[in-house]
Motif scaffolding. Sequence first.
Motif, mmCIF file in Angstrom:
data_model
loop_
_atom_site.group_PDB
_atom_site.id
_atom_site.type_symbol
_atom_site.label_atom_id
_atom_site.label_comp_id
_atom_site.label_asym_id
_atom_site.label_seq_id
_atom_site.Cartn_x
_atom_site.Cartn_y
_atom_site.Cartn_z
ATOM 1 N N UNK A 287 0.813 -1.216 0.000
ATOM 2 C CA UNK A 287 0.000 0.000 0.000
ATOM 3 C C UNK A 287 0.853 1.274 0.000
ATOM 4 N N UNK A 288 1.985 1.239 0.692
ATOM 5 C CA UNK A 288 2.800 2.455 0.796
ATOM 6 C C UNK A 288 3.212 3.008 -0.582
ATOM 7 N N UNK A 289 3.807 2.182 -1.462
ATOM 8 C CA UNK A 289 4.103 2.693 -2.805
ATOM 9 C C UNK A 289 2.847 3.024 -3.607
ATOM 10 N N UNK A 290 1.782 2.268 -3.371
ATOM 11 C CA UNK A 290 0.515 2.541 -4.070
ATOM 12 C C UNK A 290 0.002 3.945 -3.730
ATOM 13 N N UNK A 291 0.075 4.325 -2.460
ATOM 14 C CA UNK A 291 -0.430 5.646 -2.058
ATOM 15 C C UNK A 291 0.438 6.756 -2.642
ATOM 16 N N UNK A 308 6.475 10.102 -9.658
ATOM 17 C CA UNK A 308 6.358 9.527 -8.315
ATOM 18 C C UNK A 308 7.770 9.264 -7.806
ATOM 19 N N UNK A 309 7.973 9.500 -6.516
ATOM 20 C CA UNK A 309 9.231 9.058 -5.929
ATOM 21 C C UNK A 309 8.905 8.119 -4.772
ATOM 22 N N UNK A 310 9.701 7.089 -4.642
ATOM 23 C CA UNK A 310 9.535 6.151 -3.535
ATOM 24 C C UNK A 310 10.638 6.441 -2.523
ATOM 25 N N UNK A 311 10.239 6.740 -1.322
ATOM 26 C CA UNK A 311 11.217 6.892 -0.255
ATOM 27 C C UNK A 311 11.611 5.519 0.257
ATOM 28 N N UNK A 376 18.246 6.287 8.164
ATOM 29 C CA UNK A 376 19.592 5.975 7.662
ATOM 30 C C UNK A 376 19.576 5.397 6.261
ATOM 31 N N UNK A 377 18.391 4.947 5.818
ATOM 32 C CA UNK A 377 18.333 4.205 4.556
ATOM 33 C C UNK A 377 18.223 5.145 3.354
ATOM 34 N N UNK A 378 18.785 4.728 2.215
ATOM 35 C CA UNK A 378 18.589 5.504 0.990
ATOM 36 C C UNK A 378 17.164 5.292 0.453
ATOM 37 N N UNK B 40 2.447 5.805 8.939
ATOM 38 C CA UNK B 40 3.823 5.375 8.663
ATOM 39 C C UNK B 40 3.904 3.987 8.027
ATOM 40 N N UNK B 41 2.878 3.164 8.192
ATOM 41 C CA UNK B 41 2.929 1.822 7.609
ATOM 42 C C UNK B 41 2.407 1.756 6.181
ATOM 43 N N UNK B 42 1.349 2.539 5.864
ATOM 44 C CA UNK B 42 0.772 2.370 4.528
ATOM 45 C C UNK B 42 0.588 3.673 3.760
ATOM 46 N N UNK B 43 0.780 4.811 4.414
ATOM 47 C CA UNK B 43 0.798 6.063 3.664
ATOM 48 C C UNK B 43 -0.538 6.748 3.452
ATOM 49 N N UNK B 44 -1.642 6.196 3.993
ATOM 50 C CA UNK B 44 -2.923 6.893 3.822
ATOM 51 C C UNK B 44 -2.998 8.078 4.787
#
Lengths: 382, 54
Positions: A287-291, A308-311, A376-378, B40-44
């Motif tokens: 879901x995170x990249x989807x949002x 879109x950029x993915x953190x 710390x992550x890229x 923080x887990x899914x971005x909604x």
Amino acid sequence: MQPIVIIGSGLAGFNTVKEFRKLDKETPIVVITSDDGRNYSKPMLSAGFTKEKTADDLCMATPEKVAEQFNVEVRTDVHVAEIDPSGKRVLLPDDHLDYSKLVLALGADTWTPPLEGDAVGDVFSVNDLMDYGKFRTALKGAKKVTILGGGLIGCEFANDLSNGGYEVTLVEPQGRCLPLLLPEPASAAVGRGLADLGVTFQFGPLAQAVNHGDNNQLVTELSDGTRIESDVVLSAIGLRPRIALAKEAGLAINRGIITDKTLQTSAEDIYALGDCAEVQGHVLPYVLPLMASARALAKTLAGETTAVSYGVMPVTIKTPACPVVVCPPADADNGEWEIQEDGNNVQALFRGKDGSLQGYALTGDAVKEKMKLNKELPPLMP
Amino acid sequence: MKKWECVVCGFIYDEAEGLPDEGIAPGTAWDDVPEDWVCPDCGVGKDDFEMVEI
């Protein structure tokens, strides 16, 4: 003006609608979906027994409500026959629809390797809310469940069904939980957590056949000759992006429907996001990249072309018996895991050859380190 | 102090604990969490959270 047409009413389709309507209240939108169009959250399908939620409970809005709330038309139970990119229209079984822009939010299909036996048709997979409803019905009065596949969905269901009082046997040929996501000690921690709940593992052999047995039982036969009796069999082996419609329309495909960073496919005015999309090589069914994608695409559709950029994209796995969060390294061949273990609390840090943090896998209490490590992550795709 | 659950992924925001790693101090009421904050887990966004009794 021709409408924006969105194919798919899962999180990708409806969140695109929701984000777009924050920017543009007027442009007509038609959502076409092959299912019943109820708005639900797919991740919740593997937590429904713990929360004691029926399919109706998990429905956040009916299609009528979505249509009213976001000023869109939602056409349910419609299978799109074909996309015609040059004519800018989608062909429906007995109709067609012109579009100004088309969004493919098609999702993914569950994938099960070929099985033999006379009960193959009785093997469940739970890929949407309608599947979930049928699965819950099948589980009424059942006691034992066999789960094929120990990946994210398999482990989540193992935990959830155990919480629901079912006896679970989990079959995973690769010999441990979450083999594609976790280093071995973290897999072992998840395995211990689930075993403490009562989950039995069959690690190593492959499921080869599912047959009807005595007393309405299903018998799953493994490659080493083991026979597992259960009331219900659930397949949770893998997901494959839905690419057929795009492929037939001549769009570029690979594992998923190929898009650039603006989520545009190889065809003008056709976009893709979510589980069906391959964004600059990334197929991320989370879901995170989807949002992130839905927000960027909404801007593009509203006239401001936006990449879109993915953190950092951590994946949280809902196994409360042993919580897991993992951020897999982009290049697993270039570096090493550094692992600290304390019972089921495992902190595994993947360091590149220069010592920099490139990924992590955390289990148990170690999941609390997530936000600190994220800093710390890229970013995955800046 | 209340708890709020993400309806999409199940993440819990606990007002008592806040999210210090994200700069939200313990004791921060839900209404005072910034409007552009995301799960923080899914971005909604915040509108996909519901108050829960636990």
